[in-house]
Design an enzyme around this catalytic site. Structure first.
Site, mmCIF file in Angstrom:
data_model
loop_
_atom_site.group_PDB
_atom_site.id
_atom_site.type_symbol
_atom_site.label_atom_id
_atom_site.label_comp_id
_atom_site.label_asym_id
_atom_site.label_seq_id
_atom_site.Cartn_x
_atom_site.Cartn_y
_atom_site.Cartn_z
ATOM 1 N N ALA A 197 -97.981 -29.259 -12.808
ATOM 2 C CA ALA A 197 -99.214 -29.024 -11.976
ATOM 3 C C ALA A 197 -99.923 -27.726 -12.352
ATOM 4 O O ALA A 197 -99.044 -26.826 -12.997
ATOM 5 C CB ALA A 197 -98.796 -28.865 -10.505
ATOM 6 N N THR A 211 -82.376 -17.160 -2.514
ATOM 7 C CA THR A 211 -82.849 -18.457 -1.891
ATOM 8 C C THR A 211 -83.118 -18.458 -0.382
ATOM 9 O O THR A 211 -84.042 -19.046 0.170
ATOM 10 C CB THR A 211 -81.570 -19.561 -2.100
ATOM 11 O OG1 THR A 211 -81.384 -19.696 -3.664
ATOM 12 C CG2 THR A 211 -81.765 -20.996 -1.335
ATOM 13 N N HIS A 238 -56.298 -10.420 15.015
ATOM 14 C CA HIS A 238 -55.279 -9.676 14.308
ATOM 15 C C HIS A 238 -54.292 -10.822 13.912
ATOM 16 O O HIS A 238 -54.064 -11.673 14.672
ATOM 17 C CB HIS A 238 -54.510 -8.770 15.096
ATOM 18 C CG HIS A 238 -53.560 -8.198 14.290
ATOM 19 N ND1 HIS A 238 -53.715 -7.143 13.382
ATOM 20 C CD2 HIS A 238 -51.939 -8.231 14.225
ATOM 21 C CE1 HIS A 238 -52.620 -6.844 12.678
ATOM 22 N NE2 HIS A 238 -51.380 -7.494 13.389
ATOM 23 N N GLU A 287 -93.084 -31.546 -8.390
ATOM 24 C CA GLU A 287 -92.159 -31.021 -9.048
ATOM 25 C C GLU A 287 -92.237 -31.718 -10.713
ATOM 26 O O GLU A 287 -92.121 -33.088 -10.482
ATOM 27 C CB GLU A 287 -90.672 -31.486 -8.319
ATOM 28 C CG GLU A 287 -89.479 -30.975 -9.203
ATOM 29 C CD GLU A 287 -89.456 -29.604 -9.664
ATOM 30 O OE1 GLU A 287 -89.360 -29.552 -10.662
ATOM 31 O OE2 GLU A 287 -89.658 -28.638 -8.825
ATOM 32 N N GLY A 333 -81.920 -10.319 -16.150
ATOM 33 C CA GLY A 333 -83.094 -10.429 -15.073
ATOM 34 C C GLY A 333 -83.671 -11.783 -15.184
ATOM 35 O O GLY A 333 -83.623 -12.690 -15.994
ATOM 36 N N CYS A 336 -81.502 -23.073 -7.609
ATOM 37 C CA CYS A 336 -80.251 -22.908 -6.831
ATOM 38 C C CYS A 336 -79.507 -24.316 -6.749
ATOM 39 O O CYS A 336 -78.379 -24.044 -7.090
ATOM 40 C CB CYS A 336 -80.897 -22.752 -5.216
ATOM 41 S SG CYS A 336 -79.483 -22.516 -4.081
ATOM 42 N N SER A 380 -86.105 -24.357 -3.168
ATOM 43 C CA SER A 380 -85.793 -23.791 -1.843
ATOM 44 C C SER A 380 -87.027 -23.760 -0.882
ATOM 45 O O SER A 380 -87.019 -24.162 0.228
ATOM 46 C CB SER A 380 -84.696 -22.959 -1.862
ATOM 47 O OG SER A 380 -83.659 -23.190 -2.550
ATOM 48 N N ASP A 422 -89.545 -16.725 -5.889
ATOM 49 C CA ASP A 422 -88.989 -15.856 -6.975
ATOM 50 C C ASP A 422 -90.447 -15.768 -7.818
ATOM 51 O O ASP A 422 -90.715 -15.099 -8.938
ATOM 52 C CB ASP A 422 -88.262 -16.480 -7.964
ATOM 53 C CG ASP A 422 -86.819 -16.593 -7.373
ATOM 54 O OD1 ASP A 422 -86.729 -15.994 -6.007
ATOM 55 O OD2 ASP A 422 -85.655 -16.597 -7.780
ATOM 56 N N ILE A 429 -75.747 -11.985 -11.558
ATOM 57 C CA ILE A 429 -75.547 -13.124 -12.311
ATOM 58 C C ILE A 429 -74.542 -12.848 -13.316
ATOM 59 O O ILE A 429 -73.534 -13.404 -13.664
ATOM 60 C CB ILE A 429 -76.933 -13.649 -12.855
ATOM 61 C CG1 ILE A 429 -77.901 -14.233 -11.868
ATOM 62 C CG2 ILE A 429 -76.481 -14.591 -14.157
ATOM 63 C CD1 ILE A 429 -79.083 -14.590 -12.483
#
Length: 454
Positions: free
Chosen positions: A114, A316, A443, A34, A268, A42, A14, A308, A180
């Site tokens: 990478a 995210t 309402h 990537e 975690g 995510c 993200s 992160d 989580i």
């Protein structure tokens, strides 16, 4: 020196996608690297597939209460494999959409693992190894689940494994009562599993407002989830009938062992920065995370880090905001900082919980006991007047006694996330208790009760 790209982003999650797209808005040559699937945790192993299971659980809860509203029919049976196959199919379509969107924006897509060679050079390992250079490098490599170092840890699942389970476990345990663990325990309980949460402290959701933690823990217990407080798992043993967890508790009267079909280790996450070449580029790491300043800049002037892989808010929307802020700081009219205090968050358990701003304890620490006013209520919503299983709604506002500005808002109940999302806009803009009290609600709704708290 001529570079291949103005901006090179390592990590297609993200935050990385947000940064690379933003760079093209300024006319910059941007590329994103990537090694797996674009979309990051995510889209592929977190928020999106998890929320689809939440919706499946909602169907189960609705069917359970259908009789109270006059519906009489046989209860359908969940086909777990059908659900997971459809989730994976949807995730696949998201991956294609993300790649197409990046290309349409003019972002170059690069594949491979990478690592940094120096300040401006990145080596891509894969089928076709290559070196690329960039004036600015943004690290957005995300994080991955922790695994406790206990005997038998290899038998436990982590969060990403939950979406590829072959069948729904009948007996399910969760190690850890963070968001989580709480979300998966809630989902599987609604879908019919016997669920036990092993929580090292006395209450789930450490870091959230105490009232919210207490209310949600009670609600989960009322829905049949067993929560073992002040308890840890010391080992996991594989048997012919599943798994046996050896437990140690600081509270008396709790079991020493627990037999289950599957156990989720939700203890975690940590930054995914191994083998990234940070030392070669002179990028500092502090306590296992990439060290950054208020503008996401690392210890190297041209290298930034978002999401992160840093030690900030692991959400995210925060990663997206950080990615955009880096580019706006570099190429916009003035530097941009992310205001973390007003980023809302939600726990998609059932009942749903959400929060924005300061908790009561944080507010008391910052302003003193006399410096704040707390308004809260719990009530049974109209939807659950016919049923016995509905948890009460919790609404809570924390107000600055002097300025009357809203410092925090916390909610447990149906549509809590959407309600808090809307409230966050006003709270970030400095809304006061007087303005809330003067607002007329719709309402009958749950959210209108928020306006009557003052």
């Amino acid at each position: 020196m001529a570079f291949d790209y103005d901006v090179l982003v390592i990590g297609g999650g993200s935050g990385g996608m947000a940064a690379s797209k933003r760079a093209t808005v300024y006319g910059k040559r941007a590329a994103i690297v990537e090694q797996a699937d674009f979309g990051g945790t995510c889209a592929n192993r977190g928020c999106i597939p998890k929320k689809l299971i939440v919706y499946a659980a909602d169907v189960a809860l609705t069917l359970k209460s259908a009789g109270a509203f006059g519906w009489e029919s046989a209860t359908p049976e969940l086909q777990w494999s059908t659900l997971t196959q459809r989730i994976q199919s949807h995730v696949g379509s998201i991956q294609q959409s993300i790649a197409s969107s990046l290309k349409e924006k003019g972002v170059t897509l690069l594949r491979g693992r990478a690592h940094l060679k120096d300040l401006h050079t990145v080596i891509l390992e894969g089928d076709q190894p290559q070196e690329v250079t960039a004036e600015t490098i943004i690290l957005a490599v995300g994080g991955k689940p922790n695994r406790l170092d206990i005997p038998g840890a290899e038998h436990a699942l982590v969060s990403s494994d939950m979406f590829t389970l072959k069948q729904r476990p009948q007996r399910f345990a969760v190690m850890g009562g963070g968001y989580i663990g709480v979300e998966f325990s809630s989902m599987l309980a609604a879908l019919g599993s016997e669920v036990t949460v092993i929580e090292p402290s006395g209450l789930i959701l450490s870091g959230f407002d105490h009232s919210l933690r207490q209310a949600l823990q009670t609600a989960l217990c009322d829905r049949g989830i067993q929560i073992l407080p002040e308890t840890v798992a010391k080992s996991i043993e594989k048997t012919g009938d599943g798994l046996v967890l050896s437990l140690k508790s600081d509270r008396g009267g709790l079991p020493d062992t627990l037999a289950v079909d599957q156990v989720l280790m939700a203890v975690g996450r940590h930054p995914n920065i191994e083998s990234l070449g940070l030392e070669a580029a002179g990028v500092e790491v502090k306590e296992g995370a990439i060290a950054v300043d208020d503008y996401s800049q690392t210890t190297q002037e041209n290298i930034y880090a978002v999401g992160d892989c840093t030690d900030r808010l692991p959400l995210t929307p925060a990663a997206i905001a950080e990615g955009k802020a880096v580019i706006d700081t570099l190429y916009g009219d003035e530097p941009v900082q992310v205001e973390y205090q007003w980023i809302p968050s939600a726990v998609f358990a059932r009942p749903e919980s959400a929060t924005v701003g300061l908790t009561e304890s944080e507010a008391r620490k910052k302003f003193g006991d006399e410096g704040i006013k707390v308004f809260s209520t719990q009530f049974q919503p109209l939807k659950h007047q016919f049923t016995e299983s509905g948890a009460p709604v919790l609404l809570k506002l924390i107000i600055d006694s002097v300025t009357k500005r809203v410092l925090g808002c916390h909610m447990m109940g149906e549509h809590a996330a959407d309600t808090i999302q809307a409230a966050a806009i006003a709270i970030k803009d400095g809304i006061t208790s007087d303005k809330i009290g003067a607002t007329i609600g719709i309402h009958p709704t749950t959210a209108e009760e928020l306006l009557d708290l003052i």
